[in-house]
Design a protein around this motif. Structure first.
Motif, PDB file in Angstrom:
ATOM      1  N   HIS A 251       1.119  -1.165  -0.007  1.00 36.61           N
ATOM      2  CA  HIS A 251       0.026  -0.062   0.047  1.00 36.61           C
ATOM      3  C   HIS A 251       0.760   1.213  -0.159  1.00 36.61           C
ATOM      4  O   HIS A 251       1.891   1.229   0.542  1.00 36.61           O
ATOM      5  N   HIS A 275      -4.565   0.379  -3.986  1.00 36.64           N
ATOM      6  CA  HIS A 275      -3.802   0.389  -2.813  1.00 36.64           C
ATOM      7  C   HIS A 275      -2.954   1.658  -2.953  1.00 36.64           C
ATOM      8  O   HIS A 275      -2.016   1.690  -2.036  1.00 36.64           O
ATOM      9  N   THR A 276      -3.634   2.859  -3.453  1.00 37.33           N
ATOM     10  CA  THR A 276      -2.971   4.137  -3.217  1.00 37.33           C
ATOM     11  C   THR A 276      -4.098   4.944  -2.229  1.00 37.33           C
ATOM     12  O   THR A 276      -5.113   4.996  -2.906  1.00 37.33           O
ATOM     13  N   HIS A 277      -3.725   5.555  -1.115  1.00 36.29           N
ATOM     14  CA  HIS A 277      -4.535   5.996  -0.386  1.00 36.29           C
ATOM     15  C   HIS A 277      -4.514   7.571  -0.178  1.00 36.29           C
ATOM     16  O   HIS A 277      -3.474   8.062  -0.130  1.00 36.29           O
ATOM     17  N   ALA A 298      -6.646   5.106   6.206  1.00 31.15           N
ATOM     18  CA  ALA A 298      -6.355   3.678   5.476  1.00 31.15           C
ATOM     19  C   ALA A 298      -6.467   2.639   6.354  1.00 31.15           C
ATOM     20  O   ALA A 298      -6.528   1.386   5.912  1.00 31.15           O
ATOM     21  N   ARG A 301      -8.751  -0.280   6.135  1.00 28.91           N
ATOM     22  CA  ARG A 301      -8.652  -1.112   4.903  1.00 28.91           C
ATOM     23  C   ARG A 301      -7.327  -1.840   4.956  1.00 28.91           C
ATOM     24  O   ARG A 301      -7.141  -2.778   4.149  1.00 28.91           O
ATOM     25  N   LEU A 302      -6.465  -2.006   6.057  1.00 20.68           N
ATOM     26  CA  LEU A 302      -5.382  -2.787   6.153  1.00 20.68           C
ATOM     27  C   LEU A 302      -5.552  -3.982   6.942  1.00 20.68           C
ATOM     28  O   LEU A 302      -6.325  -4.172   8.020  1.00 20.68           O
ATOM     29  N   ASP A 306      -0.014  -6.285   6.178  1.00 23.86           N
ATOM     30  CA  ASP A 306       0.230  -5.646   5.079  1.00 23.86           C
ATOM     31  C   ASP A 306       1.504  -4.825   4.931  1.00 23.86           C
ATOM     32  O   ASP A 306       1.812  -4.365   6.089  1.00 23.86           O
ATOM     33  N   VAL A 308       3.216  -1.406   3.843  1.00 30.02           N
ATOM     34  CA  VAL A 308       2.787   0.000   3.797  1.00 30.02           C
ATOM     35  C   VAL A 308       4.001   0.858   3.441  1.00 30.02           C
ATOM     36  O   VAL A 308       4.884   0.677   4.294  1.00 30.02           O
TER      37      VAL A 308
END
Length: 338
Positions: A251, A275-277, A298, A301-302, A306, A308
């Motif tokens: 992400h 995957h771009t916040h 974000a 949603r993680l 994950d 980042v």
């Protein structure tokens, strides 16, 4: 269970002023329309602090929310770092006001970092290294109130910026935590973004106010070229230097400088929109606060494990990148409006 050896992000929080400022409100004095602002920046609205709100107040609220998310108390905090280029006052450090308001133990180190819009990643890196081997917890905040530095007639800046604060709690992790960071400065470009007056070189005076030297200024085209020529390659080199065997797409949580520029940057780096916040549409560019605010949004949603990528860049000129493995977190419903 093995003993914690890594330093990870254990909780996040954010605080946005309740005052919503529309494109019409900022665009009309600057001579531009809502359509022009959206087309050029992707920004639809932003939040501006009320007259009785200061950077420390937003920072303290964000910090409290991050501490609640991490499940720690003020007595557990061993370090407070605030990234800001709009402090409450030149001195004392805004971090000391935050520490006092949080009620952390007397004697706890608290200090500010000013790396402008890269500041949060600089602060995160500093705190992570200071915590190694201590077993302590750090509150790391990015907070800015840029609305008070903007020229209402300057369309290149007044339409971009909002106010806010975001925070994380760092502490011992049984996961992988903060995997790597990289910081860089390009001082030959330092005049691309600046507030000329108010320091020791040009002290605040009636003359400096009359000349508008207290306003934030930016060479927009040159800044975009800087992002394309320096920031994009720096992030790519960082990712190439720290390959992972995780099959999942990482992400990207970037500094929310300009929505259109970020869409191009993410595509160039290979991060899909999923995957771009981005929070720039609702909050604009919130300076050092933009990365932690966006990370807080974000977080819902993680999932644990994950990867980042946090990427800050801006005045100085400077850039900072961090690669983080996400921690287990409680389910929650995020209220983005406060």
């Amino acid at each position: 269970m093995s003993s914690p050896t890594a330093i990870g992000i254990l909780g996040t929080g954010s605080c946005l002023p309740s005052n919503v400022v529309t494109n019409e409100e900022v665009g009309t004095p600057a001579g531009v329309t809502d359509e022009w602002i959206v087309r050029k920046t992707g920004i639809h609205e932003r939040r501006w602090a009320k007259p009785d709100e200061a950077t420390s107040g937003l920072a303290t609220t964000a910090a409290r929310r991050a501490m609640a998310d991490a499940g720690i108390h003020a007595r557990d905090v061993t370090l407070v770092v605030v990234a800001t280029s709009t402090p409450d006052s030149p001195q004392p450090p805004t971090a000391t006001a935050v520490a006092a308001d949080l009620g952390v133990p007397s004697g706890t180190p608290a200090f500010d970092i000013n790396a402008v819009c890269s500041g949060f990643v600089f602060a995160l890196t500093t705190a992570e290294r200071m915590l190694r081997g201590t077993g302590g917890h750090a509150v790391v905040v990015g907070a800015d109130i840029y609305s008070r530095t903007l020229d209402p007639a300057d369309r290149s800046t007044v339409v971009l910026f909002g106010d806010g604060a975001g925070a994380v709690v760092l502490g011992p992790s049984t996961g992988r935590g903060v995997l790597a960071t990289r910081l860089a400065s390009f001082p030959e470009k330092r005049d691309l973004i600046r507030v000329p007056a108010g320091g020791s070189a040009i002290p605040a005076s009636a003359e400096s106010l009359a000349r508008g030297l207290h306003y934030f200024t930016m060479e927009g085209r040159a800044v975009r070229e800087f992002v394309e020529s320096r920031v994009g390659p720096l992030i790519r080199d960082f990712l190439d230097a720290h390959p992972t065997d995780d099959a999942r797409q990482p992400h990207l949580v970037p500094h929310q400088a300009n929505g259109r520029m970020l869409e191009a940057l993410a595509a160039h780096l290979g991060f899909p929109p999923t995957h771009t916040h981005l929070t720039v549409r609702r909050y604009g560019n919130t300076g050092a606060a933009s990365v932690p605010i966006t990370l807080d949004h974000a977080a819902d949603r993680l999932t644990p494990g994950d990867l980042v990528v946090l990427a800050g860049f801006g005045g100085g000129m400077a850039a900072g990148v961090a690669l983080v493995a996400w921690e287990t977190r409680r389910a929650r419903h995020h209220d983005a409006g406060t």
